[in-house]
Design a protein around this motif. Structure first.
Motif, mmCIF file in Angstrom:
data_model
loop_
_atom_site.group_PDB
_atom_site.id
_atom_site.type_symbol
_atom_site.label_atom_id
_atom_site.label_comp_id
_atom_site.label_asym_id
_atom_site.label_seq_id
_atom_site.Cartn_x
_atom_site.Cartn_y
_atom_site.Cartn_z
ATOM 1 N N LYS A 140 -6.692 -46.457 -20.729
ATOM 2 C CA LYS A 140 -5.840 -45.276 -20.846
ATOM 3 C C LYS A 140 -5.173 -44.973 -19.510
ATOM 4 O O LYS A 140 -5.838 -44.950 -18.467
ATOM 5 C CB LYS A 140 -6.658 -44.061 -21.295
ATOM 6 C CG LYS A 140 -7.058 -44.117 -22.758
ATOM 7 C CD LYS A 140 -7.637 -42.800 -23.230
ATOM 8 C CE LYS A 140 -7.907 -42.839 -24.733
ATOM 9 N NZ LYS A 140 -8.417 -41.545 -25.230
ATOM 10 N N PHE A 141 -3.870 -44.787 -19.569
ATOM 11 C CA PHE A 141 -3.087 -44.354 -18.414
ATOM 12 C C PHE A 141 -2.713 -42.889 -18.675
ATOM 13 O O PHE A 141 -2.067 -42.586 -19.682
ATOM 14 C CB PHE A 141 -1.823 -45.202 -18.270
ATOM 15 C CG PHE A 141 -2.100 -46.668 -18.042
ATOM 16 C CD1 PHE A 141 -1.992 -47.203 -16.773
ATOM 17 C CD2 PHE A 141 -2.455 -47.501 -19.093
ATOM 18 C CE1 PHE A 141 -2.233 -48.550 -16.555
ATOM 19 C CE2 PHE A 141 -2.707 -48.846 -18.890
ATOM 20 C CZ PHE A 141 -2.597 -49.366 -17.605
ATOM 21 N N ARG A 142 -3.085 -42.003 -17.771
ATOM 22 C CA ARG A 142 -2.858 -40.585 -18.048
ATOM 23 C C ARG A 142 -2.741 -39.801 -16.753
ATOM 24 O O ARG A 142 -3.142 -40.269 -15.682
ATOM 25 C CB ARG A 142 -4.005 -40.013 -18.885
ATOM 26 C CG ARG A 142 -5.377 -40.116 -18.208
ATOM 27 C CD ARG A 142 -6.483 -39.640 -19.138
ATOM 28 N NE ARG A 142 -7.799 -39.845 -18.564
ATOM 29 C CZ ARG A 142 -8.417 -38.967 -17.775
ATOM 30 N NH1 ARG A 142 -7.810 -37.813 -17.473
ATOM 31 N NH2 ARG A 142 -9.615 -39.210 -17.286
ATOM 32 N N ASN A 143 -2.164 -38.614 -16.869
ATOM 33 C CA ASN A 143 -2.280 -37.656 -15.776
ATOM 34 C C ASN A 143 -3.343 -36.647 -16.181
ATOM 35 O O ASN A 143 -3.342 -36.130 -17.294
ATOM 36 C CB ASN A 143 -0.930 -36.974 -15.485
ATOM 37 C CG ASN A 143 -0.406 -36.203 -16.674
ATOM 38 O OD1 ASN A 143 -0.782 -36.476 -17.810
ATOM 39 N ND2 ASN A 143 0.460 -35.247 -16.425
ATOM 40 N N ASN A 202 -8.403 -45.235 -16.710
ATOM 41 C CA ASN A 202 -9.816 -45.339 -17.044
ATOM 42 C C ASN A 202 -9.985 -45.890 -18.445
ATOM 43 O O ASN A 202 -9.017 -46.049 -19.190
ATOM 44 C CB ASN A 202 -10.527 -43.991 -16.900
ATOM 45 C CG ASN A 202 -10.193 -43.037 -18.028
ATOM 46 O OD1 ASN A 202 -9.111 -43.097 -18.600
ATOM 47 N ND2 ASN A 202 -11.106 -42.151 -18.342
ATOM 48 N N ALA A 203 -11.228 -46.210 -18.791
ATOM 49 C CA ALA A 203 -11.569 -46.678 -20.125
ATOM 50 C C ALA A 203 -12.264 -45.544 -20.873
ATOM 51 O O ALA A 203 -13.044 -44.798 -20.282
ATOM 52 C CB ALA A 203 -12.483 -47.901 -20.046
ATOM 53 N N PRO A 204 -11.963 -45.355 -22.163
ATOM 54 C CA PRO A 204 -12.609 -44.279 -22.914
ATOM 55 C C PRO A 204 -14.124 -44.392 -22.854
ATOM 56 O O PRO A 204 -14.691 -45.484 -22.935
ATOM 57 C CB PRO A 204 -12.096 -44.500 -24.344
ATOM 58 C CG PRO A 204 -10.812 -45.223 -24.175
ATOM 59 C CD PRO A 204 -10.993 -46.093 -22.971
ATOM 60 N N GLY A 205 -14.768 -43.280 -22.693
ATOM 61 C CA GLY A 205 -16.226 -43.252 -22.593
ATOM 62 C C GLY A 205 -16.732 -43.256 -21.171
ATOM 63 O O GLY A 205 -17.890 -42.895 -20.915
ATOM 64 N N ASP A 206 -15.903 -43.663 -20.204
ATOM 65 C CA ASP A 206 -16.327 -43.625 -18.807
ATOM 66 C C ASP A 206 -16.367 -42.180 -18.324
ATOM 67 O O ASP A 206 -15.485 -41.372 -18.636
ATOM 68 C CB ASP A 206 -15.354 -44.419 -17.927
ATOM 69 C CG ASP A 206 -15.462 -45.912 -18.184
ATOM 70 O OD1 ASP A 206 -16.335 -46.303 -18.977
ATOM 71 O OD2 ASP A 206 -14.675 -46.667 -17.605
ATOM 72 N N THR A 207 -17.390 -41.864 -17.555
ATOM 73 C CA THR A 207 -17.496 -40.498 -17.046
ATOM 74 C C THR A 207 -16.533 -40.249 -15.898
ATOM 75 O O THR A 207 -16.139 -39.114 -15.654
ATOM 76 C CB THR A 207 -18.930 -40.228 -16.566
ATOM 77 O OG1 THR A 207 -19.292 -41.233 -15.579
ATOM 78 C CG2 THR A 207 -19.908 -40.331 -17.736
ATOM 79 N N LEU A 233 -10.187 -46.020 -5.561
ATOM 80 C CA LEU A 233 -10.643 -47.042 -6.491
ATOM 81 C C LEU A 233 -12.137 -46.906 -6.700
ATOM 82 O O LEU A 233 -12.900 -46.701 -5.756
ATOM 83 C CB LEU A 233 -10.329 -48.442 -5.954
ATOM 84 C CG LEU A 233 -8.852 -48.788 -5.731
ATOM 85 C CD1 LEU A 233 -8.729 -50.172 -5.123
ATOM 86 C CD2 LEU A 233 -8.083 -48.718 -7.034
ATOM 87 N N GLU A 234 -12.542 -47.023 -7.980
ATOM 88 C CA GLU A 234 -13.965 -46.998 -8.288
ATOM 89 C C GLU A 234 -14.637 -48.289 -7.824
ATOM 90 O O GLU A 234 -15.771 -48.297 -7.373
ATOM 91 C CB GLU A 234 -14.156 -46.810 -9.796
ATOM 92 C CG GLU A 234 -15.607 -46.749 -10.250
ATOM 93 C CD GLU A 234 -16.290 -45.467 -9.831
ATOM 94 O OE1 GLU A 234 -17.534 -45.424 -9.893
ATOM 95 O OE2 GLU A 234 -15.591 -44.510 -9.445
ATOM 96 N N GLY A 235 -13.911 -49.419 -7.899
ATOM 97 C CA GLY A 235 -14.454 -50.699 -7.471
ATOM 98 C C GLY A 235 -13.739 -51.216 -6.242
ATOM 99 O O GLY A 235 -13.104 -50.459 -5.501
ATOM 100 N N GLY A 236 -13.837 -52.524 -6.012
ATOM 101 C CA GLY A 236 -13.200 -53.131 -4.859
ATOM 102 C C GLY A 236 -11.743 -53.457 -5.120
ATOM 103 O O GLY A 236 -11.276 -53.464 -6.255
ATOM 104 N N LEU A 237 -11.007 -53.756 -4.031
ATOM 105 C CA LEU A 237 -9.604 -54.129 -4.116
ATOM 106 C C LEU A 237 -9.488 -55.618 -3.813
ATOM 107 O O LEU A 237 -9.845 -56.068 -2.719
ATOM 108 C CB LEU A 237 -8.768 -53.320 -3.119
ATOM 109 C CG LEU A 237 -7.283 -53.667 -3.059
ATOM 110 C CD1 LEU A 237 -6.616 -53.375 -4.398
ATOM 111 C CD2 LEU A 237 -6.608 -52.904 -1.929
#
Length: 377
Positions: free
Chosen positions: A249-252, A261-266, A280-284
């Protein structure tokens, strides 16, 4: 008292029959009337026919088509042409009645406008127009409309739609649900403003969409695809990409930041804030077509057959002369920075620096050994 009913027979021989006669007249031959004829209890002697050839005149006027067929293979339905209701307060109309059922499949009410229904020689139908120019042509002074009403008689939920047009727009109106207008087209809209081809692809501004949704802008302006949420509670505006593996999902979000983010992710996988901060939640992980460490040789720095390490003196001379490291390149004020290229160059310079450290270590070790030997002498 009912007046006499008069008819005119062939050869202009006239006769009058009293309505009080008890016997019906039976004519066992063709009947030819060479002048006008009036039928009904209210016909009078000296009736002024005007241009009427046949006149029906009384308080209940009906023409009955009584089919007396008795064979099962022949149609037997009876029909009746009815002029007006017979009861007090009834309707004024001309109708065709299915006499077997008592239903009226066709009815014209008194006062209907001129040319309420016109069928031209080529089959074109005009509604309120004498000159239909297409198959069905409707003329109305304000918003000509076609209504589609599902009344629930077959057990389905009642629903009514209107299809209409005026000087403001062509529209579809959901009458049942508050007369909402889910579809509107303003006059002057460009050709192919919305186009659906045979395989279901949708073109916006094009009649040749080569993807599921293809948007084309020919004016001197930006091509824009906009998703807007006007809910006053601050709901998100989202675009969802889904396949058999995962949904993104791409959203503001509610504070105005752009989020992936992906649905269901906190939390989120990526957040771009208004001030330009990227989280970033992960690495680049980066790379370029010309190589991740361009212009450096990546790990080939440690392979003498692929890279010749310059001397410390040459490296230092280049550094001071150009005001930047060879592998990193210039970093100018106010000019965007290529992080992928810079990161590769920094890694290369770090590797070269470690080679220099090793070289200096060997030199220092050699000097220590010489000093120790000198002290022993």
């Amino acid at each position: 008292m009912k007046l006499l009913t008069c008819s005119f027979l062939a050869l202009s021989a006239s006769f009058c029959i009293s309505p009080f006669a008890h016997a019906d007249q039976v004519i066992n031959d063709d009947l030819i009337v060479t002048s006008s004829e009036c039928i009904g209890f209210d016909c009078v002697n000296g009736e002024n026919f005007g241009f009427d050839t046949l006149r029906l005149k009384e308080n209940n006027i009906r023409i009955h088509f009584n089919d007396t067929s008795i064979s099962a293979s022949f149609p037997t339905n009876d029909w009746r042409i009815v002029a007006n209701d017979s009861g007090n307060g009834g309707e004024n109309y001309l109708g065709i009645e299915d006499s077997n059922t008592g239903r009226f499949p066709f009815r014209v009410q008194a006062g209907a406008p001129a040319d309420a229904l016109v069928v031209e020689a080529d089959g074109d139908i005009g509604v309120k127009t004498r000159n239909p120019v297409v198959d069905i042509h409707i003329v109305e002074g304000n918003t000509p409309t076609v209504r589609l009403e599902q009344d629930g008689s077959d057990g389905f939920t009642p629903q009514t739609w209107d299809m209409a047009g005026n000087e403001a727009n062509f529209f579809i109106r959901d009458v049942t649900n508050g007369s909402q207008l889910p579809l509107r087209i303003e006059p002057g809209a460009d050709t192919n403003s919305l186009y659906v081809n045979s395989n279901g692809h949708i073109g916006i501004g094009t009649n040749s969409p080569d993807t599921q949704v293809h948007l084309v802008e020919t004016a001197n302006t930006n091509t824009v695809f906009r998703v807007e949420n006007k809910n006053a509670t601050g709901s998100n505006a989202e675009v969802s990409l889904v396949n058999s593996i995962r949904e993104w999902k791409f959203r503001n979000n509610t504070v105005g930041n752009f989020v992936i983010n992906a649905p269901g992710d906190t939390g989120f996988e990526l957040e771009l804030r208004e001030d330009g901060t990227l989280i970033l939640e992960g690495g680049l992980i980066t790379g370029t077509p010309s190589g991740t460490c361009n212009p450096g040789p990546c790990d080939a720095t440690f392979q003498p057959d692929k890279f010749t390490v310059p001397s410390i003196e040459d490296h230092a001379e280049y550094m001071w002369e150009n005001s930047y490291l060879w592998g990193v390149g210039p970093t100018r004020e106010g000019i965007p920075m290529n992080l992928t290229k810079k990161t590769g160059g920094i890694l290369h310079e770090l590797e070269v620096a470690h080679i220099y450290i090793e070289q200096l270590h060997h030199r220092l070790k050699d000097m220590e050994n010489r000093l120790e030997a000198f002290e022993q002498k």
